[in-house]
Design an enzyme around this catalytic site. Structure first.
Site, mmCIF file in Angstrom:
data_model
loop_
_atom_site.group_PDB
_atom_site.id
_atom_site.type_symbol
_atom_site.label_atom_id
_atom_site.label_comp_id
_atom_site.label_asym_id
_atom_site.label_seq_id
_atom_site.Cartn_x
_atom_site.Cartn_y
_atom_site.Cartn_z
ATOM 1 N N HIS A 83 0.841 -1.192 0.000
ATOM 2 C CA HIS A 83 0.000 0.000 0.000
ATOM 3 C C HIS A 83 0.877 1.243 0.000
ATOM 4 O O HIS A 83 1.791 1.362 0.824
ATOM 5 C CB HIS A 83 -0.910 0.008 1.231
ATOM 6 C CG HIS A 83 -1.831 1.191 1.302
ATOM 7 N ND1 HIS A 83 -2.952 1.300 0.501
ATOM 8 C CD2 HIS A 83 -1.789 2.324 2.047
ATOM 9 C CE1 HIS A 83 -3.569 2.439 0.770
ATOM 10 N NE2 HIS A 83 -2.874 3.077 1.702
ATOM 11 N N SER A 84 0.606 2.172 -0.911
ATOM 12 C CA SER A 84 1.327 3.442 -1.023
ATOM 13 C C SER A 84 2.822 3.168 -1.222
ATOM 14 O O SER A 84 3.201 2.576 -2.227
ATOM 15 C CB SER A 84 1.048 4.299 0.211
ATOM 16 O OG SER A 84 1.447 5.635 0.009
ATOM 17 N N LEU A 85 3.688 3.567 -0.293
ATOM 18 C CA LEU A 85 5.112 3.223 -0.414
ATOM 19 C C LEU A 85 5.278 1.721 -0.593
ATOM 20 O O LEU A 85 6.115 1.263 -1.377
ATOM 21 C CB LEU A 85 5.880 3.682 0.829
ATOM 22 C CG LEU A 85 7.302 3.127 1.001
ATOM 23 C CD1 LEU A 85 8.213 3.594 -0.123
ATOM 24 C CD2 LEU A 85 7.863 3.504 2.363
ATOM 25 N N SER A 111 -1.801 -1.152 -4.011
ATOM 26 C CA SER A 111 -2.906 -0.480 -3.332
ATOM 27 C C SER A 111 -2.561 0.983 -3.042
ATOM 28 O O SER A 111 -1.442 1.296 -2.623
ATOM 29 C CB SER A 111 -3.208 -1.209 -2.014
ATOM 30 O OG SER A 111 -4.102 -0.490 -1.208
#
Length: 245
Positions: A83-85, A111
């Site tokens: 997710h993200s990073l 994500s």
């Protein structure tokens, strides 16, 4: 090869492997073994220097993953979720694993992230502490309660800064499409990553792409783990059926 899939989970900025551990109980009946990977600078690795470069982090994560999978004979069937990073790290790790013997990457789940080569328009790196935390809260769409405690803030801030620097300085070294199916996921009310930005992950693969939205904002996954894991399992089942056709 076992019929079960190991879902390798990569954290978002500032988070640790413990975020994903509650997923293990939910995923087990779905035929998925959740394996959260830990980055240095947090939780049990709090005394280790955090990564500031995504390529170095992916190399370290690859080593950690292979050690966690062990030397069981036969190929290991893995999917990656970030997710993200964590989506960026999962992307880089997937690229490395596709060249690794005895590991079969069956899916990449990205994500809460735009295309990995798409830079942010605003940065937090280099800001003073208060401005940095305010900008990170804008990015994340929420504020971690631990950052309200001065002692916890002092403990968390160096790793959070390193994570944000790693994310903001990242550029893919290789833009060739992955030979792995990719699913992009986002919260339908995410104001940080648009539907168009999430769907741009289609350019990262030549093996099939889907875009999925769930109820919620940028951190939808904090409140909808059972639904999310059912979606991941359904995508893995569908991919397995397509391979058998």
């Amino acid at each position: 090869m076992t019929d079960r899939t190991t879902l390798v989970c990569l954290p978002f900025a500032g988070a640790g492997a413990s975020f994903y551990r509650p997923w293990q109980r939910v995923a087990e009946p779905l035929g998925i073994d959740v394996l959260p990977l830990q980055l240095p600078g947090r939780e049990r690795l709090i005394d280790e220097e955090p990564y500031r470069d995504a390529s170095a982090a992916a190399e370290g994560l690859r080593t950690d993953l292979l050690a966690a999978l062990g030397d069981t004979p036969g190929a290991h069937r893995v999917a990656l979720f970030g997710h993200s990073l964590g989506a960026v790290l999962a992307y880089e790790l997937t690229r490395r694993l596709t060249a690794t013997a005895d590991v079969t990457v069956v899916h990449l789940f990205a994500s809460g992230s735009p295309h990995p080569a798409e830079p942010r328009s605003a940065h937090a790196t280099g800001l003073d502490d208060d401005a940095f935390l305010a900008r990170v809260s804008e990015f994340a769409g929420y504020t971690d309660e631990a950052l309200q405690d001065p002692e916890m803030r002092e403990l968390i801030l160096p790793t959070l800064r390193a994570d944000v620097e790693m994310h903001e300085s990242y550029l893919p070294a290789d833009d060739r499409p992955l030979p792995v199916p990719v699913t992009s996921l986002r919260g339908s009310a995410d104001t940080l990553v648009s539907r168009t930005e999430a769907e741009a992950w289609a350019r990262t693969t030549d093996a099939g792409f889907r875009a999925v939205e769930l109820d919620g904002g940028h951190m939808y996954l904090a409140e909808s783990a059972p639904e999310l894991l059912r979606i991941l399992a359904a995508n893995l089942d569908r991919a397995a059926e397509e391979l058998c056709v």
